[in-house]
Design a protein around this motif. Structure first.
Motif, PDB file in Angstrom:
ATOM      1  N   SER A  43       0.808  -1.219   0.000  1.00 51.06           N
ATOM      2  CA  SER A  43       0.000   0.000   0.000  1.00 51.06           C
ATOM      3  C   SER A  43       0.845   1.274   0.000  1.00 51.06           C
ATOM      4  O   SER A  43       0.298   2.366  -0.122  1.00 51.06           O
ATOM      5  N   ASP A  44       2.148   1.156   0.109  1.00 51.54           N
ATOM      6  CA  ASP A  44       3.036   2.307   0.011  1.00 51.54           C
ATOM      7  C   ASP A  44       3.307   2.721  -1.427  1.00 51.54           C
ATOM      8  O   ASP A  44       3.930   3.755  -1.673  1.00 51.54           O
ATOM      9  N   TYR A  45       2.861   1.883  -2.387  1.00 54.90           N
ATOM     10  CA  TYR A  45       3.226   2.087  -3.772  1.00 54.90           C
ATOM     11  C   TYR A  45       2.020   2.311  -4.670  1.00 54.90           C
ATOM     12  O   TYR A  45       1.012   1.606  -4.565  1.00 54.90           O
ATOM     13  N   ALA A  46       2.168   3.277  -5.562  1.00 57.95           N
ATOM     14  CA  ALA A  46       1.281   3.352  -6.710  1.00 57.95           C
ATOM     15  C   ALA A  46       1.708   2.274  -7.696  1.00 57.95           C
ATOM     16  O   ALA A  46       2.882   1.891  -7.733  1.00 57.95           O
ATOM     17  N   MET A  47       0.757   1.791  -8.466  1.00 57.86           N
ATOM     18  CA  MET A  47       1.045   0.701  -9.388  1.00 57.86           C
ATOM     19  C   MET A  47       0.663   1.101 -10.807  1.00 57.86           C
ATOM     20  O   MET A  47      -0.329   1.810 -11.025  1.00 57.86           O
ATOM     21  N   GLY A  48       1.444   0.614 -11.734  1.00 55.83           N
ATOM     22  CA  GLY A  48       1.149   0.902 -13.127  1.00 55.83           C
ATOM     23  C   GLY A  48       1.210  -0.355 -13.968  1.00 55.83           C
ATOM     24  O   GLY A  48       1.882  -1.317 -13.611  1.00 55.83           O
ATOM     25  N   TRP A  49       0.486  -0.336 -15.070  1.00 54.11           N
ATOM     26  CA  TRP A  49       0.590  -1.374 -16.094  1.00 54.11           C
ATOM     27  C   TRP A  49       1.120  -0.723 -17.366  1.00 54.11           C
ATOM     28  O   TRP A  49       0.669   0.363 -17.756  1.00 54.11           O
ATOM     29  N   PHE A  50       2.041  -1.408 -18.002  1.00 53.36           N
ATOM     30  CA  PHE A  50       2.634  -0.962 -19.251  1.00 53.36           C
ATOM     31  C   PHE A  50       2.611  -2.126 -20.235  1.00 53.36           C
ATOM     32  O   PHE A  50       2.422  -3.277 -19.835  1.00 53.36           O
ATOM     33  N   ARG A  51       2.814  -1.811 -21.494  1.00 51.86           N
ATOM     34  CA  ARG A  51       2.912  -2.876 -22.489  1.00 51.86           C
ATOM     35  C   ARG A  51       3.964  -2.512 -23.522  1.00 51.86           C
ATOM     36  O   ARG A  51       4.272  -1.342 -23.742  1.00 51.86           O
ATOM     37  N   GLN A  52       4.497  -3.562 -24.127  1.00 54.24           N
ATOM     38  CA  GLN A  52       5.519  -3.362 -25.144  1.00 54.24           C
ATOM     39  C   GLN A  52       5.365  -4.405 -26.219  1.00 54.24           C
ATOM     40  O   GLN A  52       5.422  -5.607 -25.942  1.00 54.24           O
ATOM     41  N   ALA A  53       5.142  -3.931 -27.433  1.00 49.66           N
ATOM     42  CA  ALA A  53       5.053  -4.806 -28.589  1.00 49.66           C
ATOM     43  C   ALA A  53       6.422  -4.880 -29.258  1.00 49.66           C
ATOM     44  O   ALA A  53       7.247  -3.967 -29.086  1.00 49.66           O
ATOM     45  N   PRO A  54       6.689  -5.936 -30.014  1.00 50.41           N
ATOM     46  CA  PRO A  54       7.997  -6.069 -30.682  1.00 50.41           C
ATOM     47  C   PRO A  54       8.305  -4.855 -31.553  1.00 50.41           C
ATOM     48  O   PRO A  54       7.461  -4.409 -32.337  1.00 50.41           O
ATOM     49  N   GLY A  55       9.501  -4.308 -31.382  1.00 52.13           N
ATOM     50  CA  GLY A  55       9.923  -3.167 -32.179  1.00 52.13           C
ATOM     51  C   GLY A  55       9.367  -1.841 -31.743  1.00 52.13           C
ATOM     52  O   GLY A  55       9.616  -0.811 -32.386  1.00 52.13           O
ATOM     53  N   LYS A  56       8.606  -1.831 -30.655  1.00 53.84           N
ATOM     54  CA  LYS A  56       8.010  -0.588 -30.174  1.00 53.84           C
ATOM     55  C   LYS A  56       8.492  -0.272 -28.770  1.00 53.84           C
ATOM     56  O   LYS A  56       8.956  -1.153 -28.050  1.00 53.84           O
ATOM     57  N   ARG A  77       5.194   7.225  -6.419  1.00 53.10           N
ATOM     58  CA  ARG A  77       4.344   8.270  -6.963  1.00 53.10           C
ATOM     59  C   ARG A  77       3.483   7.694  -8.080  1.00 53.10           C
ATOM     60  O   ARG A  77       3.853   6.704  -8.710  1.00 53.10           O
ATOM     61  N   VAL A  78       2.363   8.326  -8.340  1.00 60.82           N
ATOM     62  CA  VAL A  78       1.525   7.944  -9.469  1.00 60.82           C
ATOM     63  C   VAL A  78       2.030   8.701 -10.695  1.00 60.82           C
ATOM     64  O   VAL A  78       1.823   9.899 -10.823  1.00 60.82           O
ATOM     65  N   VAL A  79       2.717   7.978 -11.555  1.00 60.18           N
ATOM     66  CA  VAL A  79       3.306   8.596 -12.743  1.00 60.18           C
ATOM     67  C   VAL A  79       3.001   7.741 -13.967  1.00 60.18           C
ATOM     68  O   VAL A  79       2.605   6.576 -13.831  1.00 60.18           O
ATOM     69  N   ARG A  80       3.241   8.304 -15.143  1.00 58.05           N
ATOM     70  CA  ARG A  80       2.946   7.587 -16.383  1.00 58.05           C
ATOM     71  C   ARG A  80       4.195   7.151 -17.135  1.00 58.05           C
ATOM     72  O   ARG A  80       4.143   6.211 -17.919  1.00 58.05           O
TER      73      ARG A  80
END
Length: 122
Positions: free
Chosen positions: A30-43, A101-104
């Motif tokens: 609960s001390d952390y903001a969480m993010g989801w990211f994605r990565q496609a091949p070559g991107k 922190r909540v970042v992008r």
């Protein structure tokens, strides 16, 4: 230190749904903001969604808004990404990340999981 392990990826037809999970261990989740990211091949790795420490605030990339939902259960040290109405363009490796922190921006995040593959067939 926080260790993150994603699960729930797989192969799904366009229009289908998947739910990704990211289990955390180590310091207080609960001390952390969480993010989801994605990565496609070559991107480059791109932001998908983020959630604040309490879960009270959520943020989405325009490309997934209305289709994906991020949530967390602090009692289970887990963050989720519910993905509906999947499209072939959603095909990528999906990664969860933690930061105080909540970042992008991906480079802002200190801790990363190993990723789980999502493949959407047309």
């Amino acid at each position: 230190q926080v260790q993150l392990v994603e699960s729930g990826g797989g192969l799904v037809q366009a229009g289908g749904s998947l739910r990704l999970s990211c289990a955390a261990s180590g310091r207080a989740f609960s001390d952390y903001a969480m993010g989801w990211f994605r990565q496609a091949p070559g991107k480059e790795r791109e932001f998908v969604a983020a959630i604040s420490m309490s879960g009270g605030s959520t943020y989405y990339a325009n490309s997934v808004k209305g289709r994906f939902t991020i949530s967390r259960d602090n009692s289970k040290n887990t963050v989720y990404l519910q993905m509906n109405s999947l499209k072939p363009d959603d095909t990528a490796g999906y990664y969860c990340a933690a930061d105080v922190r909540v970042v992008r921006a991906p480079y802002e995040y200190d801790y990363w999981g190993q990723g789980t593959q999502v493949t959407v067939s047309s």
